[in-house]
Design a protein around this motif. Structure first.
Motif, PDB file in Angstrom:
ATOM      1  N   LYS A 259       0.831  -1.202   0.000  1.00 49.52           N
ATOM      2  CA  LYS A 259       0.000   0.000   0.000  1.00 49.52           C
ATOM      3  C   LYS A 259       0.868   1.257   0.000  1.00 49.52           C
ATOM      4  CE  LYS A 259      -4.318   1.486   0.211  1.00 49.52           C
ATOM      5  NZ  LYS A 259      -5.315   1.137  -0.820  1.00 49.52           N
ATOM      6  N   HIS A 260       1.942   1.228   0.749  1.00 54.69           N
ATOM      7  CA  HIS A 260       2.859   2.374   0.789  1.00 54.69           C
ATOM      8  C   HIS A 260       3.497   2.603  -0.574  1.00 54.69           C
ATOM      9  CE1 HIS A 260       5.894   5.198   2.166  1.00 54.69           C
ATOM     10  NE2 HIS A 260       6.835   4.414   1.668  1.00 54.69           N
ATOM     11  N   GLU A 263       1.032   4.308  -2.833  1.00 59.65           N
ATOM     12  CA  GLU A 263       0.908   5.726  -2.494  1.00 59.65           C
ATOM     13  C   GLU A 263       2.103   6.513  -3.008  1.00 59.65           C
ATOM     14  OE1 GLU A 263       0.528   5.671   1.705  1.00 59.65           O
ATOM     15  OE2 GLU A 263      -1.592   5.066   1.703  1.00 59.65           O
ATOM     16  N   GLY A 266       1.783   7.129  -6.793  1.00 60.50           N
ATOM     17  CA  GLY A 266       0.824   8.175  -7.140  1.00 60.50           C
ATOM     18  C   GLY A 266      -0.078   7.788  -8.292  1.00 60.50           C
ATOM     19  N   THR A 270      -4.212   4.751  -5.423  1.00 58.59           N
ATOM     20  CA  THR A 270      -4.834   4.482  -4.128  1.00 58.59           C
ATOM     21  C   THR A 270      -6.296   4.921  -4.093  1.00 58.59           C
ATOM     22  OG1 THR A 270      -3.949   6.602  -3.313  1.00 58.59           O
ATOM     23  CG2 THR A 270      -2.657   4.617  -2.873  1.00 58.59           C
ATOM     24  N   ASP A 271      -6.733   5.676  -5.087  1.00 57.64           N
ATOM     25  CA  ASP A 271      -8.141   6.095  -5.138  1.00 57.64           C
ATOM     26  C   ASP A 271      -9.030   5.059  -5.813  1.00 57.64           C
ATOM     27  OD1 ASP A 271      -7.459   8.471  -3.911  1.00 57.64           O
ATOM     28  OD2 ASP A 271      -7.145   9.531  -5.805  1.00 57.64           O
TER      29      ASP A 271
END
Length: 362
Positions: A259-260, A263, A266, A270-271
């Motif tokens: 997950k990191h 993020e 970009g 993550t949306d």
């Protein structure tokens, strides 16, 4: 065949032909006047999406594309012929960038879509064009305009409805092989998958395209491991399927690591809607399975699916969940990614061929 998703290409459109300076000279015609024709237009450089291409491998062997120049004008008011166009044939999902690799020129998302990358130069006017009542014998003509030359970058982003993400050996390739006819390389060591793979899954008579990319590890956005360059292939997806292996000692940490990296990459990854699943559960007893499911649920904030590609447990349910999100995205007005007519086995074979080449060289 090897998988190539980025290529640097030099293009140049054709120069326009020069206009002609000519005068009509015939016996018994004392004042023939100017009859120089115009030059022809230079050829354009186009890009077109075609069916049957899976990678940008063709641009490894040819990086220069030049359209022909326009023919010069001639006497007797003869206009020169136009130069021939040149077309770059690319797979669906290719993006064209300027040399800085940041300025997007065009995004080719449909088969048959064309875009002019460089226009050919206009042909020059012959001296007949400049004839007037006050200048009946002009002795000059225009040269043709020069073409456009530039260096561009081609970047392929596979078009799929759902993308598989996770750590290496999380069971992504196994999942893809279980629900589609794709045959990616599967082995019990990290980074078995070196290139993206595509497959078409079918559930309840409905199809959607799955994309499997190489695994992410901590620091991938800084280039550790294979890096995060293949995340571009899941940017177009409607939903992400995040697989966490039940063999991980700390499944919560494994989830947060990936997950990191998403993020840090970009581009709104993550949306996107996310489905989390605990994979390879056939290796656990029921008590340990419950414990790791609770740990993963705390980390992701939702109840994860429990799946096993070996026994088939939970496979149909998770496919239906993916399909529902994709259909919802379509019903809300977003365009559902069409399953491209790609040879999915060829993409998988490309990864295997390159892996075999690297093993032989090693």
């Amino acid at each position: 065949m090897k998988f190539l998703d980025e290529a640097k290409v030099y293009i140049r459109s054709g120069d326009g032909g020069a206009g002609s300076v000519s005068f009509r000279r015939e016996k018994f015609i004392e004042f023939g006047g100017p009859d120089g024709g115009d030059g022809g237009r230079g050829g354009d450089v186009w890009v077109e999406a075609v069916n049957g291409l899976n990678t940008l491998i063709d641009f490894r062997f040819q990086q220069h594309f030049k359209a022909t120049i326009g023919t010069h004008g001639m006497g007797r008011n003869r206009t020169g012929g136009n130069g021939s166009d040149v077309t770059l044939k690319v797979p669906v999902g290719t993006q064209i960038f300027e040399e800085d690799k940041e300025t997007l020129i065009c995004d080719i998302t449909e088969e048959g879509q064309r875009f002019r990358l460089a226009a050919g130069g206009n042909g020059g006017f012959g001296n007949a064009y400049f004839k007037s009542s006050v200048n009946q014998a002009p002795d000059w003509a225009n040269p043709g305009l020069p073409g456009v030359e530039k260096t561009i970058w081609l970047r392929l982003k596979l078009i799929a409805d759902a993308g598989l993400v996770g750590l290496p050996n999380a069971g992504k390739s196994t999942f893809l092989a279980a629900v589609t006819r794709a045959r990616p390389k599967i082995a019990n060591y990290p980074f078995t998958t070196l290139h993206p793979n595509l497959g078409v899954a079918t559930v309840d008579g409905q199809e959607f395209v799955l994309a499997d990319i190489p695994g992410l590890i901590e620091g991938a956005h800084e280039g550790v491991g294979i890096g995060d360059r293949f995340l571009g292939h899941v940017e177009r997806t409607r939903v992400l399927l995040h697989l966490v292996s039940a063999q991980e000692e700390k499944v919560g940490k494994a989830y947060k690591t990936v997950k990191h990296e998403l993020e840090a990459y970009g581009n709104d990854l993550t949306d996107k809607p996310e489905i989390v699943a605990l994979s390879q559960i056939d290796v656990l007893d029921e008590e340990t399975l419950k414990k790791k499911t609770r740990e993963l649920a705390r980390a992701c904030g939702k109840t994860p699916f429990q799946i096993s590609a070996v026994t088939g447990r939970g496979m149909t349910e998770i496919q239906r969940a993916l399909r529902d999100i994709i259909v919802d995205a379509n019903n809300t007005g977003e365009k559902l990614a069409k399953a491209p007519k790609l040879r999915h086995r060829d993409i998988a074979a490309a990864a295997e061929d390159e892996a075999d080449d690297e093993e032989q060289q090693g």
